[in-house]
Design a protein around this motif. Structure first.
Motif, short mmCIF file in Angstrom:
data_model
loop_
_atom_site.label_atom_id
_atom_site.label_comp_id
_atom_site.label_asym_id
_atom_site.label_seq_id
_atom_site.Cartn_x
_atom_site.Cartn_y
_atom_site.Cartn_z
N ILE A 48 40.36 30.26 39.07
CA ILE A 48 40.36 30.88 37.74
C ILE A 48 39.30 30.23 36.86
O ILE A 48 38.52 30.90 36.16
N LYS A 49 39.24 28.91 36.88
CA LYS A 49 38.26 28.17 36.07
C LYS A 49 36.84 28.57 36.43
O LYS A 49 35.99 28.75 35.55
N ASN A 50 36.55 28.72 37.72
CA ASN A 50 35.19 28.95 38.15
C ASN A 50 34.64 30.33 37.81
O ASN A 50 33.42 30.54 37.83
N VAL A 51 35.55 31.28 37.48
CA VAL A 51 35.07 32.62 37.17
C VAL A 51 35.54 33.11 35.79
O VAL A 51 35.31 34.26 35.43
N ILE A 52 36.16 32.24 35.03
CA ILE A 52 36.77 32.67 33.76
C ILE A 52 35.74 33.22 32.79
O ILE A 52 36.04 34.09 31.96
N ASP A 53 34.48 32.77 32.88
CA ASP A 53 33.46 33.25 31.96
C ASP A 53 33.11 34.71 32.20
O ASP A 53 32.46 35.34 31.37
N LYS A 54 33.56 35.27 33.33
CA LYS A 54 33.27 36.67 33.65
C LYS A 54 34.38 37.61 33.20
O LYS A 54 34.27 38.82 33.38
N ILE A 55 35.44 37.06 32.61
CA ILE A 55 36.61 37.88 32.32
C ILE A 55 36.30 39.00 31.35
O ILE A 55 36.88 40.08 31.39
N ASP A 56 35.35 38.79 30.42
CA ASP A 56 35.06 39.80 29.41
C ASP A 56 34.18 40.92 29.95
O ASP A 56 33.94 41.91 29.25
N ILE A 57 33.68 40.79 31.19
CA ILE A 57 32.76 41.81 31.69
C ILE A 57 33.23 42.42 33.00
O ILE A 57 32.45 43.01 33.72
N VAL A 58 34.53 42.28 33.34
CA VAL A 58 35.01 42.88 34.58
C VAL A 58 34.99 44.41 34.44
O VAL A 58 35.10 44.94 33.36
N ALA A 77 43.95 35.16 24.36
CA ALA A 77 42.74 34.70 23.67
C ALA A 77 41.50 35.40 24.18
O ALA A 77 40.46 35.45 23.49
N TYR A 78 41.57 35.98 25.39
CA TYR A 78 40.41 36.65 25.96
C TYR A 78 40.30 38.11 25.55
O TYR A 78 39.30 38.76 25.82
N ASP A 79 41.33 38.64 24.91
CA ASP A 79 41.28 39.98 24.32
C ASP A 79 40.76 41.03 25.30
O ASP A 79 39.81 41.77 25.03
N VAL A 80 41.39 41.08 26.48
CA VAL A 80 41.07 42.11 27.47
C VAL A 80 42.32 42.93 27.75
O VAL A 80 43.44 42.48 27.48
N SER A 81 42.13 44.10 28.29
CA SER A 81 43.27 44.95 28.60
C SER A 81 44.04 44.41 29.79
O SER A 81 43.54 43.57 30.56
N SER A 82 45.25 44.91 29.97
CA SER A 82 46.06 44.49 31.11
C SER A 82 45.38 44.85 32.43
O SER A 82 45.41 44.08 33.39
N THR A 83 44.74 46.02 32.46
CA THR A 83 44.03 46.43 33.68
C THR A 83 42.87 45.50 33.97
O THR A 83 42.66 45.08 35.12
#
Length: 394
Positions: free
Chosen positions: A384-394, A332-338
């Protein structure tokens, strides 16, 4: 005495692959390792006692299997799963990966096809590649209720690509599916029809949750047993993987003879001295501990599913029926495996297995080991919960 599964342990100087090499392998401090497939629990008291007794002899020469050892294995599977075989059917190997390498070298040639149901245990891919066999994949079909076998595709792959061997993972790692007797029968009949040998990895057979039942593949019928190699071990269920021991059950005497000859030719070591008393103790006196450990892991599973549903609803998990893994869908977060790998390791500081290593159908997933104290599981989920909002900008 049953263990306190909530207890946190110090891993200093334990040579733990999971805990002692975290910083070296990840270049990060304060990592929670939720990847490698062993438990964070002390083993059954009976196993501990047997090992201490053996250590106290101070004699550590070469060892051989005994009647007591063979009887413990036979009686465990007969009593719990109505699977009956003799001591003559048992071949010891250092592990299931070793047994698979021996099996491929014995019953196939370079270039021959080997079929697997994906996503599946990543070492299957490695072994098929490095023995120079040809990978044949049939993807499990994901439904709203979990995973199921696409039997039309399964048979078509056998019919058109002619694999010599089918490697089954029963129960299934990583999706946690416990195959029903009907599903197993259908797979076997298709393989028998096309003369495909089956190698069944059943190392997680003792780790099945309430309401489901593990069926050993070779217990289906005598005809089935005659074309099957089944690998078992107490290593996962009793947290003794470091003792390097598995039992390969081969009822067909010709297949067994060929397997043993190839194993000797390849130079695989004989049985680990300490695995003998440990296996006997686990299978004869460890049942109560196993029931308690499994109940605790099941509670971990339910806790994690509830937590994800409440706080991380975009992460989807089909309720596992067995094993001690969560197969978590991050698509659902649509990010690459890397990106996903870097995010979990360096932002959340949770070390899990990345789904791509289990095959293309695992891309976007991760495998998390939940055989740990609940406080560690909760801490990992909170990270994971505390930083999940950053997943799209790693």
């Amino acid at each position: 005495m049953i263990r306190d599964f909530d207890q946190l342990h110090k891993y200093d100087n334990l040579f733990s692959n999971k805990w002692n090499l975290c910083e070296e392998k990840t270049q990060e401090k304060d990592i929670l390792p939720m990847w490698v497939a062993d438990m964070d629990f002390e083993t059954a008291p009976s196993v501990e006692e047997a090992l201490k007794k053996r250590v106290d002899t101070a004699i550590y020469g070469y060892a051989s299997e005994t009647k007591e050892y063979f009887n413990a294995i036979c009686q465990w599977f007969s009593r719990r799963y109505d699977w009956h075989f003799s001591a003559l059917d048992i071949v010891h190997t250092p592990g299931i990966a070793s047994a698979l390498v021996i099996g491929l070298h014995t019953f196939s040639q370079k270039g021959d096809g080997v079929l697997i149901l994906t996503p599946v245990y990543h070492k299957f891919f490695y072994i098929i590649q490095h023995t120079k066999r040809t990978l044949v994949q049939s993807a499990l079909r994901e439904t709203s209720d979990g995973y199921e076998i696409d039997f039309a595709d399964f048979e078509n792959k056998i019919k058109t690509q002619h694999p010599k061997i089918f490697i089954l993972c029963n129960p299934h790692n990583p999706v946690g599916k416990v195959f029903t007797k009907d599903e197993l029968n259908k797979m076997v009949q298709i393989c028998l029809k096309y003369k495909v040998m089956i190698f069944s990895d059943e190392i997680h057979g003792d780790l099945v949750f309430e309401g489901k039942k593990y069926t050993p593949l070779a217990a289906l019928s005598e005809e089935t047993a005659d074309r099957i190699i089944v690998c078992t071990s107490p290593s996962k269920a009793f947290n003794m993987a470091g003792l390097r021991s598995s039992s390969v059950i081969i009822s067909n005497p010709d297949i067994r003879r060929r397997f043993k000859n190839k194993m000797d030719f390849l130079g695989y070591p004989k049985i680990n001295l300490f695995s003998l008393p440990a296996t006997i103790a686990a299978y004869t006196k460890g049942e109560e501990w196993l029931a308690s450990a499994l109940a605790y892991i099941e509670q971990n599973r339910d806790f994690a599913l509830s937590y994800l549903n409440q706080y991380l609803p975009r992460l989807l998990v089909h309720k596992p029926q067995g094993t001690y893994f969560l197969w978590i869908d991050f698509r659902a977060y649509d990010v690459s495996s890397t990106q996903l790998e870097q995010f979990l390791l360096h932002k959340a500081k949770v070390w899990v297995n990345q789904g791509y290593s289990f095959g293309d159908s695992g891309i976007g997933f991760v495998r998390m080991n939940i055989a740990c104290p609940r406080s560690i599981l909760q801490k990992a989920l909170e990270r994971i919960k505390n930083v999940i909002d950053k997943i799209d900008i790693v």
